[in-house]
Scaffold this motif. Structure first.
Motif, short mmCIF file in Angstrom:
data_model
loop_
_atom_site.label_atom_id
_atom_site.label_comp_id
_atom_site.label_asym_id
_atom_site.label_seq_id
_atom_site.Cartn_x
_atom_site.Cartn_y
_atom_site.Cartn_z
N VAL A 8 -0.78 17.52 -9.68
CA VAL A 8 -0.30 16.86 -8.46
C VAL A 8 -0.37 15.37 -8.73
O VAL A 8 -1.45 14.82 -8.94
N THR A 9 0.79 14.70 -8.75
CA THR A 9 0.88 13.31 -9.15
C THR A 9 1.38 12.44 -8.01
O THR A 9 2.43 12.70 -7.43
N VAL A 10 0.60 11.39 -7.70
CA VAL A 10 1.05 10.33 -6.80
C VAL A 10 1.53 9.19 -7.70
O VAL A 10 0.77 8.69 -8.53
N SER A 11 2.77 8.77 -7.54
CA SER A 11 3.30 7.72 -8.41
C SER A 11 4.55 7.11 -7.81
O SER A 11 5.24 7.72 -7.00
N HIS A 12 4.82 5.85 -8.23
CA HIS A 12 6.11 5.23 -7.92
C HIS A 12 6.97 5.18 -9.17
O HIS A 12 8.08 4.64 -9.14
N ASP A 13 6.47 5.75 -10.28
CA ASP A 13 7.17 5.73 -11.57
C ASP A 13 8.32 6.75 -11.51
O ASP A 13 8.10 7.96 -11.51
N ARG A 14 9.54 6.23 -11.49
CA ARG A 14 10.68 7.11 -11.32
C ARG A 14 10.88 8.04 -12.51
O ARG A 14 11.31 9.18 -12.34
N GLU A 15 10.58 7.55 -13.72
CA GLU A 15 10.72 8.41 -14.89
C GLU A 15 9.72 9.56 -14.85
O GLU A 15 10.05 10.70 -15.19
N LEU A 16 8.49 9.28 -14.45
CA LEU A 16 7.48 10.33 -14.37
C LEU A 16 7.85 11.35 -13.30
O LEU A 16 7.74 12.56 -13.52
N LEU A 17 8.30 10.86 -12.14
CA LEU A 17 8.63 11.78 -11.05
C LEU A 17 9.91 12.57 -11.33
O LEU A 17 10.14 13.60 -10.70
N ASP A 18 10.71 12.12 -12.27
CA ASP A 18 11.89 12.91 -12.65
C ASP A 18 11.53 14.03 -13.62
O ASP A 18 12.41 14.80 -14.04
N LEU A 62 4.48 -16.15 -11.72
CA LEU A 62 3.94 -15.40 -12.86
C LEU A 62 3.43 -14.08 -12.29
O LEU A 62 2.45 -14.05 -11.55
N LEU A 63 4.09 -12.98 -12.61
CA LEU A 63 3.80 -11.70 -12.00
C LEU A 63 3.32 -10.70 -13.04
O LEU A 63 4.05 -10.40 -13.99
N ASP A 64 2.09 -10.22 -12.87
CA ASP A 64 1.50 -9.27 -13.82
C ASP A 64 1.52 -7.88 -13.21
O ASP A 64 0.70 -7.55 -12.36
N GLU A 65 2.48 -7.06 -13.64
CA GLU A 65 2.66 -5.69 -13.12
C GLU A 65 2.78 -5.69 -11.59
O GLU A 65 1.98 -5.08 -10.89
N PRO A 66 3.80 -6.34 -11.03
CA PRO A 66 3.89 -6.49 -9.57
C PRO A 66 4.26 -5.21 -8.83
O PRO A 66 4.10 -5.15 -7.61
N THR A 67 4.75 -4.19 -9.54
CA THR A 67 5.20 -2.99 -8.83
C THR A 67 4.12 -1.94 -8.67
O THR A 67 4.35 -0.90 -8.04
N ASN A 68 2.94 -2.17 -9.25
CA ASN A 68 1.87 -1.18 -9.12
C ASN A 68 1.56 -0.89 -7.66
O ASN A 68 1.39 -1.81 -6.86
N ASN A 69 1.48 0.39 -7.32
CA ASN A 69 1.03 0.85 -6.00
C ASN A 69 2.05 0.66 -4.88
O ASN A 69 1.74 0.97 -3.73
N ARG A 102 11.39 -0.22 -16.52
CA ARG A 102 12.71 -0.66 -16.99
C ARG A 102 13.73 -0.77 -15.86
O ARG A 102 14.56 -1.68 -15.85
N HIS A 103 13.66 0.15 -14.90
CA HIS A 103 14.58 0.08 -13.76
C HIS A 103 14.36 -1.23 -12.99
O HIS A 103 15.31 -1.91 -12.61
N PHE A 104 13.11 -1.55 -12.75
CA PHE A 104 12.77 -2.75 -11.99
C PHE A 104 13.27 -4.00 -12.71
O PHE A 104 13.89 -4.89 -12.10
N LEU A 105 13.02 -4.10 -14.00
CA LEU A 105 13.45 -5.28 -14.76
C LEU A 105 14.97 -5.42 -14.76
O LEU A 105 15.51 -6.53 -14.67
N ASP A 106 15.67 -4.29 -14.88
CA ASP A 106 17.13 -4.35 -14.81
C ASP A 106 17.60 -4.82 -13.44
O ASP A 106 18.52 -5.64 -13.32
N ASP A 107 16.93 -4.33 -12.39
CA ASP A 107 17.38 -4.61 -11.03
C ASP A 107 17.14 -6.06 -10.60
O ASP A 107 17.88 -6.58 -9.76
#
Length: 528
Positions: free
Chosen positions: A198-208, A472-479, A506-511
């Motif tokens: 059971v995974t809680v995540s915002h990682d689209r690749e993992l959830l796919d 300067l953003l260090d992993e801003p999409t976490n959580n 990668r999706h975030f950086l592209d967007d």
């Protein structure tokens, strides 16, 4: 043998202050790999803690056959531990070493049990997840956690859970801070797990890669067969139908209101005509009586027919509107911080980082740079070096560990300290856009959840004075939940200053439209 399932029956839970989270939740999660999704604050991490036994329900039951492995979000906060302590094998190692040296006693054999190969198993798992320097020498198992990067700490936590040989594996944001290669290794290792995940995540690749998506919403769970892409397609189709139903329902309300108004006009005309005839006594009494009775019948029909239809139409509109999602999402208005092309921002010339690499980095104008590289290579160190060297424009840093708060002060007080000239009303109005409304803004920073800490950190960062021209953003999409991630992406895409973003999404950086991609290695920076 099929994978076990997690069964929640009539589950009830509330926080000590009485805030309800679940009331009568019934669901079966598994077998197989399940992605648990929902907005920040929906209760995803709380649910994992209840399943793991870290919290206890007020009512109902949690049934989990077999052993549970639970990878928490906050493992990186326990920085004083050694690697073998995080892995849960410290006592067994000590007993093994005493036995090997001839100083062991009967209690040591009891501690070891059947785990004679625990070091070898630990080293093998570390190697599978790319922690080769820890895997090459068991002495490395004595290292302290604070010598590892955030991504390495996450992988170490996963190894600890897998060493327990669980039947059910609970993962809370497992790819936070992981570089792309580490993510791929995690995908592979988790994908090979034969129990229930059971995974809680915002990682689209993992959830796919999951077989079922469980959506937690309003204290209830709805299951969707398929992966995240399938889930989003279904929800988008349902929402389009719901919005169309709202449009139709609004049209019906307008139509029923118009017909009611027209019926009232006709009725009023008849009543005025009847009163006029009665006053002038121009009609026989029997005719006037019939007219009066007809008017009463018409009035009754108006009440029972048109008014009823209008009420039904309004009820239909309310029902349709309830099916349209109105998730709370952060609304970020970045300050007007335009940089002119060619304006100097950063100038690092052959600067040696404390962990070895020598870097040269020049940024001018509104460039947006993606900084990637292996976990532990020094990406966070490079951001710290930029800060120490001193950018040539106002800047703000969002650190990976989000340790920018006075933990004892409220969210409002932390923002006010960063923007001392801003009026309290303006700060509160802006905080509301980060979902800190009313009393939520007065909660101490030290008790915030992972997603809340990130929102609060973004508020401190972006509402600060002077307005930053460099972020300067260090992993801003976490959580961040998926809706809030979308709004952060839109905000950064429209930012007119310079960006240096450490991220492996990668999706975030592209967007966000990065203009340069730099990879940090032991030899320095390379542009890709």
């Amino acid at each position: 043998m099929s994978s076990p399932s997690v069964t929640l029956s009539a589950l009830g839970f509330a926080w000590p202050d009485g805030t309800p989270v679940f009331d009568g939740l019934d669901v079966v999660l598994g077998p197989g790999h399940v992605g648990l999704v929902g907005t920040n604050g929906a209760g995803k991490s709380t649910l994992l803690r209840l399943i793991a036994g870290a919290l206890h329900p007020l009512r109902g039951s949690v049934t989990v056959p077999g052993r549970i492995g639970y990878l928490r979000q906050d493992l990186g906060l326990a920085t004083g531990l050694r690697v073998d302590q995080v892995l849960g094998i410290a006592d067994v190692r000590k007993a093994l070493h005493r036995i090997e040296s001839g100083a062991g006693d009967e209690s040591d054999f009891e501690i070891v049990g059947t785990a004679w190969d625990i070091e070898e198993r630990a080293v093998a798992l570390l190697g599978r997840l790319g922690l080769h320097y820890l895997a090459n020498d068991v002495i490395q198992l004595d290292r302290r956690l604070d010598t590892l990067s955030g991504g390495e700490t996450v992988l170490l936590g996963l190894v600890a859970e897998l060493l327990r040989e669980p039947d059910v594996l609970l993962l809370d944001e497992p790819t936070n801070n992981l570089d792309q290669l580490a993510r791929e290794r995690l995908y592979e290792v988790v994908g090979q797990f034969t129990g229930t995940v059971v995974t809680v995540s915002h990682d689209r690749e993992l959830l796919d890669r999951v077989g079922t998506v469980a959506e937690l919403r309003d204290g209830a769970i709805r299951l969707f067969g398929g992966n995240l892409t399938d889930y989003l397609r279904i929800v988008d189709a349902e929402q389009e139908a719901a919005r169309a139903a709202v449009r139709d329902a609004r049209g019906d309300v307008r139509r029923q209101a118009r017909e009611l108004a027209e019926a009232r006009v006709k009725l009023d005309r008849r009543q005025r005509y009847g009163r006029k005839m009665a006053e002038q006594k121009r009609e026989p009494k029997i005719v006037m009586g019939a007219r009066k009775r007809a008017a009463q019948v018409s009035a009754g029909k108006l009440r029972n027919n048109h008014l009823g239809k209008l009420e039904d139409a309004r009820d239909g509109l309310t029902e349709a509107q309830e099916k349209v999602r109105d998730d709370r999402e952060i609304r970020i208005d970045l300050p007007g911080t335009r940089l002119h092309p060619g304006q100097d921002v950063i100038d690092l010339e052959q600067v040696r980082l404390v962990n070895g690499p020598v870097v040269t980095l020049r940024i001018s104008g509104p460039e947006r740079i993606a900084l990637t590289g292996r976990n532990g290579v020094g990406k966070t160190t490079l951001l710290q070096q930029i800060r120490a060297t001193g950018p040539k424009v106002p800047w703000r840093l969002l650190p990976q560990r989000l340790d920018i708060f006075d933990e004892r002060r409220s969210v409002f007080e932390n923002v006010a300290a960063a923007a001392p000239h801003a009026e309290a009303e303006r700060i509160r109005a802006q905080l509301a856009r980060f979902l800190f409304r009313g009393n939520d803004a007065d909660v101490p920073a030290g008790v915030l959840s992972g997603g809340e800490r990130l929102r609060a950190a973004l508020a401190v960062l972006l509402l600060a004075e002077p307005a930053p021209k460099l972020l300067l953003l260090d992993e801003p999409t976490n959580n961040l939940d998926l809706p809030s991630l979308s709004h952060l992406t839109e905000a950064l895409a429209s930012f007119e200053g310079a960006l240096v973003v450490v991220s492996h999404d990668r999706h975030f950086l592209d967007d966000i439209g990065v203009t340069r991609r730099l990879v940090l290695t032991a030899d320095g920076l390379t542009e890709t």
